[in-house]
Design an enzyme around this catalytic site. Structure first.
Site, PDB file in Angstrom:
ATOM      1  N   GLU A 163       0.793  -1.223   0.000  1.00 62.54           N
ATOM      2  CA  GLU A 163       0.000   0.000   0.000  1.00 62.54           C
ATOM      3  C   GLU A 163       0.830   1.281   0.000  1.00 62.54           C
ATOM      4  O   GLU A 163       0.802   2.048   0.974  1.00 62.54           O
ATOM      5  CB  GLU A 163      -0.963   0.010   1.183  1.00 62.54           C
ATOM      6  CG  GLU A 163      -1.978  -1.102   1.107  1.00 62.54           C
ATOM      7  CD  GLU A 163      -3.123  -0.930   2.109  1.00 62.54           C
ATOM      8  OE1 GLU A 163      -3.128   0.055   2.853  1.00 62.54           O
ATOM      9  OE2 GLU A 163      -4.021  -1.794   2.109  1.00 62.54           O
ATOM     10  N   GLU A 358      -5.225  -8.484   0.072  1.00 62.81           N
ATOM     11  CA  GLU A 358      -5.974  -8.291   1.318  1.00 62.81           C
ATOM     12  C   GLU A 358      -7.429  -8.052   0.979  1.00 62.81           C
ATOM     13  O   GLU A 358      -7.740  -7.332   0.019  1.00 62.81           O
ATOM     14  CB  GLU A 358      -5.489  -7.046   2.091  1.00 62.81           C
ATOM     15  CG  GLU A 358      -4.131  -7.170   2.684  1.00 62.81           C
ATOM     16  CD  GLU A 358      -3.705  -5.901   3.427  1.00 62.81           C
ATOM     17  OE1 GLU A 358      -4.571  -5.086   3.800  1.00 62.81           O
ATOM     18  OE2 GLU A 358      -2.493  -5.727   3.599  1.00 62.81           O
TER      19      GLU A 358
END
Ligand code: GCO
Length: 453
Positions: A163, A358
């Site tokens: 991220e 995720e």
């Protein structure tokens, strides 16, 4: 419908969120060790000093993963555990922890999928300017080499950076994550560019040094726009919302193309350059080849999307939540179609196998009187999202794998232990683990390769 035969079923976690042992066996300090000491930075002053104590309990945790039937485990490696100062000396005891973890996983037939960096940046390098320093890609390559040299005889799959959007947006723009900075546009562009360079340098390092044949990719969290229906104009509006570069998205870290075009196409997007070229380092073009070092898959963390439609005049309308719409523990929206449209748009534009790195939700779980943890919301949420991912696969997206977030409840950054994302419940007072109902449900999904969804 099923997923393809070699579809990878796993679950994920990250070093600072689960390991604990924050100053043990020669580990150096990370920016999260520092940030959690700051007053009011984290819910109730929680820290990751002990977290799930996974550093000491990894064997028990891997046994539970086996019980769930995971085929793969996505974990992250703590850079300052391996290199206390970020560069230079390697901490043998630190890398040994990952050696033992990898061995334990392989003994149980679970594929290790390490992420090299999931936010616990070495504090010593932060003092040297962190991601602002143009040498930071070199530092990251040095660390990558140290890890790859020691693990790649057994590890073949790598994620570089988790991220990057959040590193820039929350870590360096709003400051609600470590290192807690609120930088200016020029600096934010440098941070982004150096993270992109670090990703590329890591891929090159993996290719140059891996003992096993390697597969590598990045694990971004890409904002997803969902068309309110299948009308062509609405689909186009959603595609545009996902990929147009805007001033707001670019500088706050949230523009999909500002991150992904450099990696997959070797160039910054034109519309972004109009806004930010003047902030980039003068020689940025010299870096594009390395930034776009070929990768094997595109990871994608996905939780919630936004719904959009095209107005009559062609402008894009964003639809706010409806009254009473379902929300997760975090008050995030439940938007399963995000796992259709996100992978579809990303696959159409970048043409790489998509691994969901995720996906999951936080939920108000506790151990019930019967000693079990009943979490029907997690089951329902995951089933809905996985069905959509399956639909994307049926429509031609190369859907390569799915990692649920998370294998166990853990330290949820600025929210401490308030938000529970795990398939496994953790009692943070006693460290007792309890498989939630969702973990048993997920076992069946894995066994059937998604046929029973
Ligand atoms: C992220 C991180 C995870 C979080 C999860 C839930 O996406 O923020 O990768 O570490 O715990 O996403 O917020």
């Amino acid at each position: 419908m099923t997923f393809k035969k070699d579809f990878i079923w796993g679950a994920a976690a990250a070093s600072y969120q689960i390991e604990g042992a924050h100053d043990e066996d020669g580990k150096g300090m990370s920016i999260w060790d520092n940030f959690t000491e700051k007053e009011n930075a984290v819910y109730q002053g929680h820290t990751g000093q002990t977290a799930c104590d996974h550093y000491h309990r990894y064997k028990e945790d891997v046994a539970l993963m086996k019980q769930v039937g995971l085929q793969a485990y996505r974990f992250s490696i703590s850079w300052p555990r391996v290199m206390p100062e970020g560069i230079g000396a390697i901490n043998t005891k630190g890398i040994d922890f990952y050696n033992r973890l990898v061995d334990e996983l392989l003994a149980k037939d679970i594929m290790p999928f390490p992420t090299l960096f999931h936010w616990d940046y070495p504090y010593e390098l932060y003092l040297k300017g962190g991601w602002l320093n143009p040498d930071s890609p070199k530092w990251f390559a040095e660390y990558t080499a140290a890890v790859v040299d020691r693990l790649s005889d057994r590890v073949g799959n790598w994620f570089t950076i988790n991220e990057p959007q959040v590193i820039v947006g929350l870590g360096h723009c709003t400051g609600i994550h470590a290192p807690g900075l609120q930088l200016q546009k020029r600096e934010l562009v440098h941070v982004t560019h150096n993270i992109l360079r670090s990703h590329g340098a890591a891929v090159e390092t993996i290719r140059a040094r891996s003992i096993l044949p390697s597969k590598a990719g990045i694990a971004p969290v890409c904002p997803v726009a969902i068309p309110v229906d299948n009308g062509q104009q609405n689909i186009e509006a959603a595609g545009a919302a996902m990929f147009n570069v805007t001033d707001k998205d670019l500088f706050t870290g949230w523009s999909n193309r500002w991150w992904l075009d450099p990696i997959f196409k070797g160039e910054y997007p034109e519309d972004g350059l109009k806004l930010a070229a003047r902030y980039l380092p003068a020689n940025f073009q010299d870096h594009m080849k390395s930034i776009s070092a070929p990768t094997d898959f595109l990871g994608n963390n996905h939780y919630e999307g936004i719904y959009v439609s095209a107005d009559k005049d062609g402008t894009t309308r964003i639809h706010p939540p409806k009254e009473g719409e379902p929300l997760t523990g975090f008050n995030w929206r439940v938007t399963p179609e995000g796992l259709y449209w996100g992978p579809r748009f990303l696959y159409e534009r970048y043409n790489k196998p998509i691994i969901i790195t995720e996906n999951g939700l936080s939920n108000k779980d506790w151990v019930a009187l019967d000693g079990k943890v009943h979490d029907p919301q997690r089951i329902d949420f995951t089933q809905r999202y996985l069905r959509e991912f399956q639909r994307a696969a049926a429509d031609g997206v190369d859907a390569a794998g799915y990692f649920h977030w998370s294998i166990m409840d853990n330290f949820e950054w600025a929210f401490g232990y308030k938000e529970r994302f795990g398939l496994i419940h953790v009692d943070f007072q006693t460290q007792k683990r309890t498989l939630k109902d969702s973990a048993c449900w997920y076992s069946d999904v894995i066994k059937s390769n998604g046929k029973n969804l």
